[in-house]
Design a protein around this motif. Structure first.
Motif, mmCIF file in Angstrom:
data_model
loop_
_atom_site.group_PDB
_atom_site.id
_atom_site.type_symbol
_atom_site.label_atom_id
_atom_site.label_comp_id
_atom_site.label_asym_id
_atom_site.label_seq_id
_atom_site.Cartn_x
_atom_site.Cartn_y
_atom_site.Cartn_z
ATOM 1 N N LYS A 443 -9.295 10.045 5.935
ATOM 2 C CA LYS A 443 -9.658 9.606 4.589
ATOM 3 C C LYS A 443 -8.450 9.036 3.864
ATOM 4 N N TYR A 444 -7.336 9.730 3.953
ATOM 5 C CA TYR A 444 -6.117 9.266 3.277
ATOM 6 C C TYR A 444 -5.724 7.882 3.777
ATOM 7 N N GLU A 445 -5.878 7.655 5.082
ATOM 8 C CA GLU A 445 -5.547 6.350 5.642
ATOM 9 C C GLU A 445 -6.494 5.271 5.122
ATOM 10 N N ILE A 446 -7.786 5.602 4.992
ATOM 11 C CA ILE A 446 -8.752 4.642 4.442
ATOM 12 C C ILE A 446 -8.420 4.362 2.977
ATOM 13 N N TYR A 447 -8.083 5.410 2.226
ATOM 14 C CA TYR A 447 -7.703 5.211 0.824
ATOM 15 C C TYR A 447 -6.492 4.278 0.719
ATOM 16 N N SER A 448 -5.535 4.443 1.622
ATOM 17 C CA SER A 448 -4.347 3.585 1.594
ATOM 18 C C SER A 448 -4.712 2.133 1.865
ATOM 19 N N ILE A 449 -5.666 1.919 2.766
ATOM 20 C CA ILE A 449 -6.125 0.554 3.040
ATOM 21 C C ILE A 449 -6.799 -0.039 1.803
ATOM 22 N N ILE A 450 -7.616 0.763 1.131
ATOM 23 C CA ILE A 450 -8.288 0.288 -0.088
ATOM 24 C C ILE A 450 -7.253 -0.079 -1.140
#
Length: 509
Positions: A443-450
């Motif tokens: 999730k943290y990685e997806i948030y960083s992409i966003i």
């Protein structure tokens, strides 16, 4: 309390990959035991070893069940000992009735003839146990996912279950259905049924689990006794990812630019129920660099709005205006929506977002084949270079872009979906439940992409059923209820109570 199950030094190797490395697990009789870990940590693999999907001889280590060494050669062997596994993808036949599904392969028959009266009588008793009021003859395909989960549990109870294993049982359920399922597990515990639950939802784990085992990178990291007061979300997260995550949502320099997209007077009617209006007079806008959330309960119309906006993929009699960079835009078909600069990351990545049996490379380029083609012929070399670029940029964990997407973890599958739409070079990204079914690290990685997308000036619309996620990621939040926008909150003034009060207040009107 005695141990019902012990898995000792379980090691499972696939070609080139050690999925489990001397994992230990002890489950006490009558408890609810949670297994937590990032996607790809080995949780499901461990349960497949236990249930005989991976038979004895295909792994190293020892399984001791009910005081004796167990070597299961198949699922039928483990079920014969009362071990029942319910996978995340439910194993029900949609066109058969509830009764037929419950006793499929375990028919109530005399001399080869099914006793339907006994079958229906036993089905009714099982449905009462799990709290389902449907008739035994109800076709399973007409039920919602929550009720189908209950049918699966009823099926398990029909086999005299002693150890019930549930893999992400609430991943696709609404909040109400999730609560009902957790309550049922607690009831079954009171009846002596031992359960193992794999879940990413740490609030649910804390609510029902007696013990939690954390697995990371194929190894058992810790076992936490909830009854000793040691069970906190921070402790679980730290053991899962190997580091503290004091900040679940990465920081972002929030600077909004000009309005990129504006939707005015948007109305959508149900595709089949001709007298039902699904979206009513909706108006919203998103600026460059903004992450704008849409909150609402299940059935509020969030996904229906997103799909109707993206090429009118849902609904009929759609009316309203879409303006991109101040100019009217034609988004009436999916190709036109893509050409106008829209991208839609669906909430159902496995059915609508990916071709699971195709490679990562093929999936990544599907939304923009023209960019890798010449004279209508795809350049495989160009396609590979593009896929490798996105694999590195999004840190997709895979040995090769030629690997099939079906073999990836949920978090890495989600990154492939994001890569597909990033390659289409959109101005507006609509993200529908972008972190559903993935662990806190992913999730943290997806948030960083966003965040990177917003920093690049993209306009992001984020739909999520997790209010903390919206509060942690969004600059503004629109609140929907029954197809209408009922409020708009800036990040500084938004909290869960205010969002829910908008929904409840609207329902009372």
């Amino acid at each position: 309390m005695t141990a019902l199950l012990e898995m000792r030094a379980i090691t499972k190797t696939f070609p080139g990959v050690k999925a489990l490395d001397r994992v230990n697990l002890v489950v006490r009789s009558g408890e609810i035991h949670a297994i937590c870990g990032e996607n790809g940590a080995g949780k499901s693999t461990l349960m497949k070893v236990l249930s005989g999907v991976y038979p004895a001889g295909s792994y190293e280590g020892e399984i001791v069940y009910d005081g004796a060494t167990a070597e299961f050669g198949s699922i039928r062997d483990s079920e014969g000992r009362g071990i029942i596994i319910i996978h995340q993808e439910l194993a029900l036949v949609p066109l058969l009735s509830i009764a037929e599904n419950i006793f499929l392969g375990n028919e109530r028959a005399t001399r080869g003839v099914i006793d339907w009266q006994d079958t229906f009588r036993q089905t009714e008793a099982l449905l009462r146990k799990v709290g389902l009021r449907e008739a035994p003859g109800t076709i399973v395909g007409t039920l919602g996912v929550g009720k189908q989960q209950l049918v699966e549990i009823a099926k398990a109870l029909s086999k005299d279950v002693r150890l019930l294993i549930l893999d992400e049982p609430t991943a696709a359920l609404s909040e109400g259905d999730s609560e009902a399922l957790l309550d049922l597990l607690l009831e079954l515990k009171g009846q002596g049924v031992t359960s193992i639950i794999i879940s990413h939802k740490l609030n649910e784990v804390r609510r029902i689990a007696d013990t939690v085992t954390v697995i990371r990178d194929g190894a058992s990291i810790s076992t936490i006794d909830a009854r000793a007061g040691d069970l906190t979300e921070d402790r679980i997260v730290r053991d899962m990812v190997g580091r503290d995550m004091a900040h679940r949502y990465p920081a972002r320099d929030r600077r909004a630019g000009e309005t990129v997209i504006e939707v005015r007077d948007w109305n959508v009617w149900h595709p089949e129920q001709r007298d039902r209006q699904v979206i009513r007079d909706l108006h919203l806008s998103v600026r460059a660099g903004e992450v704008v959330g849409i909150a609402g309960l299940m059935g509020s119309g969030r996904t229906e709005f997103a799909m109707s906006l993206f090429g009118r993929s849902y609904g009929r009699a759609i009316s309203g205006e879409v303006r991109l960079h101040g100019q009217p835009a034609d988004t009436s078909t999916v190709p036109k929506a893509i050409a106008a600069g829209l991208a839609y990351v669906t909430e159902d990545r496995k059915t609508l977002g990916l071709i699971l049996e195709e490679t990562i490379r093929r999936n990544m380029t599907l939304a923009n084949l023209d960019a890798i083609s010449r004279n209508w012929v795809v350049s495989e070399g160009h396609e590979t270079r593009v896929a490798e670029e996105y694999r590195r940029a999004l840190q997709i964990r895979t040995p090769s872009v030629m690997q099939k997407v079906v073999n990836l973890s949920g978090g890495n599958q989600q990154k492939v979906v994001l890569a597909k739409w990033l390659f289409s070079e959109p101005d507006v990204l609509i993200l529908d439940e972008p972190t559903r079914g993935i662990d806190v690290g992913a999730k943290y990685e997806i948030y960083s992409i966003i965040n990177d997308l917003s920093q690049a000036g993209k306009a992001v619309i984020m739909i999520s059923s997790e209010m903390p996620e919206l509060l942690g990621m969004c600059d503004r939040i629109y609140v929907m209820n029954e197809g209408r926008l009922v409020g708009e909150l800036a990040a500084a003034e938004a909290d869960q109570e205010r969002i829910m009060s908008l929904i409840v207040r609207d329902r009372k009107q």
